[in-house]
Design a protein around this motif. Structure first.
Motif, PDB file in Angstrom:
ATOM      1  N   ARG A  67      88.396  -1.150 -18.654  1.00  0.00           N
ATOM      2  CA  ARG A  67      89.016  -0.551 -19.843  1.00  0.00           C
ATOM      3  C   ARG A  67      90.161   0.376 -19.453  1.00  0.00           C
ATOM      4  O   ARG A  67      91.230   0.352 -20.058  1.00  0.00           O
ATOM      5  N   ALA A  68      89.927   1.197 -18.432  1.00  0.00           N
ATOM      6  CA  ALA A  68      90.985   2.108 -17.973  1.00  0.00           C
ATOM      7  C   ALA A  68      92.205   1.320 -17.515  1.00  0.00           C
ATOM      8  O   ALA A  68      93.342   1.667 -17.850  1.00  0.00           O
ATOM      9  N   ALA A  69      91.989   0.235 -16.788  1.00  0.00           N
ATOM     10  CA  ALA A  69      93.101  -0.583 -16.307  1.00  0.00           C
ATOM     11  C   ALA A  69      93.865  -1.209 -17.474  1.00  0.00           C
ATOM     12  O   ALA A  69      95.098  -1.182 -17.508  1.00  0.00           O
ATOM     13  N   ILE A  70      93.143  -1.757 -18.439  1.00  0.00           N
ATOM     14  CA  ILE A  70      93.788  -2.384 -19.604  1.00  0.00           C
ATOM     15  C   ILE A  70      94.676  -1.372 -20.314  1.00  0.00           C
ATOM     16  O   ILE A  70      95.847  -1.636 -20.597  1.00  0.00           O
ATOM     17  N   PHE A  71      94.127  -0.200 -20.601  1.00  0.00           N
ATOM     18  CA  PHE A  71      94.892   0.759 -21.399  1.00  0.00           C
ATOM     19  C   PHE A  71      95.962   1.468 -20.596  1.00  0.00           C
ATOM     20  O   PHE A  71      96.960   1.911 -21.168  1.00  0.00           O
ATOM     21  N   ASN A  72      95.831   1.529 -19.289  1.00  0.00           N
ATOM     22  CA  ASN A  72      96.930   2.045 -18.468  1.00  0.00           C
ATOM     23  C   ASN A  72      98.101   1.080 -18.500  1.00  0.00           C
ATOM     24  O   ASN A  72      99.263   1.492 -18.531  1.00  0.00           O
ATOM     25  N   ILE A  73      97.810  -0.221 -18.501  1.00  0.00           N
ATOM     26  CA  ILE A  73      98.871  -1.226 -18.579  1.00  0.00           C
ATOM     27  C   ILE A  73      99.534  -1.191 -19.957  1.00  0.00           C
ATOM     28  O   ILE A  73     100.748  -1.287 -20.081  1.00  0.00           O
ATOM     29  N   LEU A  74      98.736  -1.031 -21.012  1.00  0.00           N
ATOM     30  CA  LEU A  74      99.261  -1.038 -22.385  1.00  0.00           C
ATOM     31  C   LEU A  74      99.919   0.265 -22.803  1.00  0.00           C
ATOM     32  O   LEU A  74     100.746   0.266 -23.714  1.00  0.00           O
ATOM     33  N   GLN A  75      99.551   1.354 -22.199  1.00  0.00           N
ATOM     34  CA  GLN A  75      99.878   2.693 -22.692  1.00  0.00           C
ATOM     35  C   GLN A  75     101.354   2.908 -22.965  1.00  0.00           C
ATOM     36  O   GLN A  75     101.897   2.251 -23.803  1.00  0.00           O
TER      37      GLN A  75
END
Length: 185
Positions: free
Chosen positions: A29-37
């Motif tokens: 989840r952290a990786a996904i939202f770091n990419i999307l942020q």
């Protein structure tokens, strides 16, 4: 399991109550939202398919999304999602649909700027679901994104209708593919 970032960071979330439900890990989840942020979630409408515990959609709300629709077919898991929304203070910014994903795709109206899905790894028709999302007029916004989590043993296509894969990331046994809607298609 906790919310990784944003307004509800650190809040505990209830886990799965149904065998076979595999919540998206905090690391993924952290990786996904770091990419999307990059401020991209502000005031966005989000769709969380195969929601399970609701962790992906709640993470989006915590990071600034204005609304999230959650789709989960198991009633007990729907209750978990509702409880997690109440715990994090996002119940007024969300709706939980206890319905099969395929039926929901015909019923829900977008446009959604972000569609998140992390279905059970044993599911064999993820291609069909992505194909329906990629062909559904008005479901994904003109600049929308679709993020699909899946097993490393499954290979997704580079294109589904108007969706084009722009990134493929692997985290151990988990793979996350990022699709964007191409307006010119």
């Amino acid at each position: 399991m906790r919310v990784v970032g944003g307004e509800a960071r650190g809040q505990k979330l209830k886990g799965a109550v149904v065998p076979g439900v595999r919540p998206t890990t905090e690391r993924v989840r952290a990786a996904i939202f770091n990419i999307l942020q990059g401020g991209q979630l502000q005031q966005q409408k989000v769709l969380d398919l195969y929601a399970g515990t609701g962790s992906l959609g709640i993470e989006a709300l915590s990071r600034g999304a204005s609304w999230a629709d959650f789709v989960e077919r198991d009633r007990r898991q729907c209750q978990v999602i509702q409880s997690n929304l109440e715990t994090t203070g996002f119940s007024a910014s969300a709706r939980v649909y206890c319905i099969d994903v395929n039926r929901s795709l015909a019923a829900l109206t977008g446009p959604y700027e972000l569609v998140l899905l992390d279905p059970p790894y044993r599911m064999l028709d993820l291609d069909e679901v992505l194909g329906r999302i990629g062909a559904a007029p008005g479901l994904v916004a003109g600049d929308g994104k679709v993020v699909a989590g899946h097993s490393k043993h499954l290979t997704l296509l580079p294109r589904y209708g108007f969706l084009s894969c722009v990134s493929h990331r692997r985290y151990g046994d988990n793979v996350v593919d990022f699709y964007v809607r191409e307006n010119s298609l």
